[in-house]
Design a protein around this motif. Structure first.
Motif, PDB file in Angstrom:
ATOM      1  N   ARG A 133       0.844  -1.199   0.000  1.00 48.00           N
ATOM      2  CA  ARG A 133       0.000   0.000   0.000  1.00 48.00           C
ATOM      3  C   ARG A 133       0.877   1.245   0.000  1.00 48.00           C
ATOM      4  O   ARG A 133       0.672   2.175  -0.776  1.00 48.00           O
ATOM      5  N   MET A 134       1.881   1.248   0.865  1.00 47.98           N
ATOM      6  CA  MET A 134       2.816   2.361   0.946  1.00 47.98           C
ATOM      7  C   MET A 134       3.503   2.587  -0.400  1.00 47.98           C
ATOM      8  O   MET A 134       3.617   3.702  -0.892  1.00 47.98           O
ATOM      9  N   MET A 135       3.928   1.495  -1.007  1.00 48.14           N
ATOM     10  CA  MET A 135       4.630   1.580  -2.270  1.00 48.14           C
ATOM     11  C   MET A 135       3.748   2.163  -3.370  1.00 48.14           C
ATOM     12  O   MET A 135       4.191   2.965  -4.183  1.00 48.14           O
ATOM     13  N   MET A 136       2.492   1.768  -3.381  1.00 44.52           N
ATOM     14  CA  MET A 136       1.568   2.264  -4.409  1.00 44.52           C
ATOM     15  C   MET A 136       1.177   3.709  -4.170  1.00 44.52           C
ATOM     16  O   MET A 136       1.038   4.490  -5.096  1.00 44.52           O
ATOM     17  N   GLU A 137       1.028   4.063  -2.891  1.00 42.86           N
ATOM     18  CA  GLU A 137       0.600   5.429  -2.588  1.00 42.86           C
ATOM     19  C   GLU A 137       1.728   6.434  -2.736  1.00 42.86           C
ATOM     20  O   GLU A 137       1.523   7.551  -3.177  1.00 42.86           O
ATOM     21  N   LYS A 138       2.934   6.027  -2.353  1.00 44.55           N
ATOM     22  CA  LYS A 138       4.049   6.979  -2.316  1.00 44.55           C
ATOM     23  C   LYS A 138       4.861   6.988  -3.607  1.00 44.55           C
ATOM     24  O   LYS A 138       5.437   8.010  -3.955  1.00 44.55           O
ATOM     25  N   ALA A 139       4.954   5.850  -4.254  1.00 41.81           N
ATOM     26  CA  ALA A 139       5.809   5.779  -5.441  1.00 41.81           C
ATOM     27  C   ALA A 139       5.143   4.963  -6.554  1.00 41.81           C
ATOM     28  O   ALA A 139       5.662   3.945  -6.991  1.00 41.81           O
ATOM     29  N   PRO A 140       3.978   5.430  -7.010  1.00 42.46           N
ATOM     30  CA  PRO A 140       3.236   4.638  -8.003  1.00 42.46           C
ATOM     31  C   PRO A 140       4.022   4.454  -9.307  1.00 42.46           C
ATOM     32  O   PRO A 140       3.937   3.405  -9.940  1.00 42.46           O
ATOM     33  N   HIS A 141       4.792   5.473  -9.676  1.00 43.13           N
ATOM     34  CA  HIS A 141       5.531   5.377 -10.941  1.00 43.13           C
ATOM     35  C   HIS A 141       6.641   4.335 -10.878  1.00 43.13           C
ATOM     36  O   HIS A 141       7.018   3.756 -11.891  1.00 43.13           O
ATOM     37  N   GLN A 142       7.172   4.121  -9.681  1.00 44.93           N
ATOM     38  CA  GLN A 142       8.193   3.085  -9.518  1.00 44.93           C
ATOM     39  C   GLN A 142       7.596   1.735  -9.918  1.00 44.93           C
ATOM     40  O   GLN A 142       8.215   0.937 -10.610  1.00 44.93           O
TER      41      GLN A 142
END
Lengths: 157, 432
Positions: free
Chosen positions: B92-101
């Motif tokens: 969730r953190m990864m999608m919310e904070k760094a979606p382009h990654q």
């Protein structure tokens, strides 16, 4: 008799064109129906969706009843889902559940007399580091105490 | 030793959520590089990196990619963002904070495995992640990173987000495929594995969010640099979700092999005042529980935790202090698995129900001494007999809790109340 609004029909058709097979559109279409019907889905709504999608209602029903986010009975204008799984549980989730039910004068899975709130206990919502937490409609509220949870609900229009 | 911010380097800065900010910090440069490489070179790098699936099963990613048949059929890449393992909140953190990654890593991975269509299957409750990802995908299309002839390479790729609807079992890769196909999220019998026959019976790769995101540092820094972190058998960094009775819960990116004790006491700030550590579930609720003593020698990698009879799983570390009743904790978990069993296989459907019922009978103060053995017997009968791993995941906590904290179960049965809390913790109104 439940009828799909023109908006919902348009959304369902859009979803039917979006995927490789129209069956993949069942879940997104159920969301559209639930939105139109104030947060829950009844048999009539399934029938109506079945006609638009040209998929038997039994086929739609099996999907509808499998997933917890589709509500099979009435919910409040604000549907409160309290996470009750381990990390939230050992940090006080049961106290929040008791406190909210007491103050709103309802049991779990019930709707307040004015139709404004309903409360359910749900399984892990992926907010374990900021528990206890609740989801109200689409929004997460985290790091709750019983008083904070109640004041958030009281502050909703 | 401390945190290593490779995957999580974007978390502290809100501008990275958008294309411009992401690009200013090197975003999409790896895509440009990848499109000039041979797809097989990328697969070889991922293989050599030793990257293992970060969703829970820990299967070697490069090997999974290598299973795809070379028959010219269309292939799908599915990102498993159905994060639901209790204790886990890293994706969730990864999608919310760094979606382009994630978007960039998926385009690169798709290029490597020659897929022209990918879906990110996100658990339904993650509305925020879904809206952020949709925005990122829209930006990527506009910038020419998605669609036809990406950056003039001749490679075409389309990406879409699929919203799940609330079912833990859809985190199992074949359950996810069933759900995406518009069915109940029931797992399918393997073989055939998804790489041979997956979504719509076409070759399909299903990878977790964090697994896919790890492809970028492997490509950028090279295999050798990537393997500098971690251990021989567990290379690289991984996100750990720390929760429970600990002062500073949160997501921490660590080199694999990091001591569990240090995560809890150094980074996590330790246990709340006046309390001491009783137990830790080291890899999400399906991982067997460790005692405080075992925590002392546990490292956060695949081999150390399996050596202790547990597992790294999704990297969700749930800390339990001495104010908690282990009967209560187990009853909470048995209820979870009962609720989430898809009902397809008898040992799981019936077994999870019995585990739930028996633990709650003890919790209500109405347990019998034979119930403790009954729990073990039921759990033993659930292992290795079903289509997917949920049944085992439900059985393992039971066996570890009952074995390691048997005195708490015996006391509860004998005295009709909790050893720790001194009272009955359940009054018969089962929540659903």
């Amino acid at each position: 008799m439940f009828e799909l609004s023109s908006e919902s029909v348009e959304e369902v058709k859009k979803q039917m064109a979006r995927f490789e097979t129209i069956e993949s559109a069942i879940i997104p279409s159920l969301y559209a129906v639930q939105k139109q019907n104030q947060g829950w889905i009844n048999d009539e709504a399934i029938e109506a969706l079945s006609k638009v999608m040209q998929i038997p209602s039994s086929r739609i029903n099996e999907v509808f009843k499998f997933y917890t986010m589709f509500n099979q009975k009435k919910v409040g204008k604000y549907h409160v889902q309290l996470c009750g799984t381990l990390s939230c549980h050992i940090n006080g989730a049961p106290d929040i559940s008791d406190f909210l039910c007491q103050n709103l004068d309802i049991g779990l899975d019930e709707v307040t007399a004015d139709g404004k709130f309903s409360i359910s206990r749900v399984e892990c919502l992926g907010s374990c580091g900021t528990g206890p937490m609740m989801q109200v409609n689409e929004t997460y509220y985290e790091s709750l105490t019983p008083e904070l949870a109640l004041s958030i609900l009281k502050g909703l229009p | 030793m401390s945190e290593i911010k490779i995957l999580s380097q974007y978390y502290d800065k809100p501008e990275f959520q958008f294309l411009e900010g992401y690009k200013q910090n090197g975003g999409y440069q790896m895509l440009e590089k990848a499109l000039k490489m041979q797809p097989q070179e990328i697969i070889d790098m991922v293989k050599a990196s030793g990257l293992r699936g970060r969703g829970g099963a820990g299967f070697p990613t490069g090997m999974k990619w290598g299973f795809l048949p070379k028959n010219g059929e269309p292939r799908y890449l599915l990102c498993n963002a159905d994060e639901g393992e209790p204790g886990t909140f890293k994706d969730r953190m990864m999608m919310e904070k760094a979606p382009h990654q994630l978007v960039e890593s998926m385009i690169i991975s798709s290029f490597a495995v020659d897929s022209h269509k990918s879906y990110i299957y996100v658990r339904g409750e993650y509305y925020k992640s879904i809206s952020i990802l949709n925005k990122a995908i829209e930006e990527a299309y506009k910038a020419g990173y998605l669609g036809k002839n990406i950056l003039g390479s001749g490679f075409d790729h389309d990406m879409d987000v699929y919203q799940g609807a609330g079912a833990y079992i859809c985190g199992e890769e074949t359950g996810l495929i069933s759900s995406l196909e518009g069915k109940k999220g029931q797992p399918k019998l393997k073989p055939p594995f998804p790489a041979i026959q997956g979504y719509l019976k076409k070759p399909t790769i299903v990878n977790n969010v964090e697994t896919l995101a790890s492809v970028i540092p492997i490509l950028r820094d090279g295999v050798q640099e990537y393997r500098k972190y971690g251990t021989e058998k567990s290379p690289g960094t991984k996100l750990f979700s720390l929760s429970g009775n600990v002062k500073k819960p949160g997501n921490y990116e660590l080199a694999l092999g990091y001591p569990l004790k240090s995560l809890i006491y150094d980074l996590g700030g330790g246990i709340k005042a006046g309390r001491s550590l009783k137990a830790v579930i080291p890899g999400g609720s399906s991982a067997p529980v460790l005692t405080a003593e075992e925590v002392e020698k546990a490292n956060l990698d695949y081999e150390s935790l399996s050596g202790l009879g547990s597992m790294l799983g999704s990297g969700a570390v749930i800390v339990i202090d001495d104010s908690q009743c282990m009967v209560d904790c187990l009853a909470n978990l048995t209820h979870f698995y009962h609720h989430e069993s898809c009902g397809q296989c008898t040992p799981c459907r019936e077994g999870t129900g019995w585990l739930d019922k028996i633990t709650h009978r003890i919790l209500a103060g109405q347990g019998r001494m034979s119930d403790i053995e009954l729990l073990v017997k039921v759990a033993d009968n659930m292992k290795g007999r079903t289509i997917c791993a949920l049944s085992d995941a439900a059985a393992l906590p039971v066996l570890s809790f009952v074995t390691k904290f048997r005195h708490e179960f015996e006391y509860y049965v004998k005295e009709g109340r909790s050893l720790v809390k001194g009272k009955v913790l359940y009054h018969g109104q089962m929540h659903h």
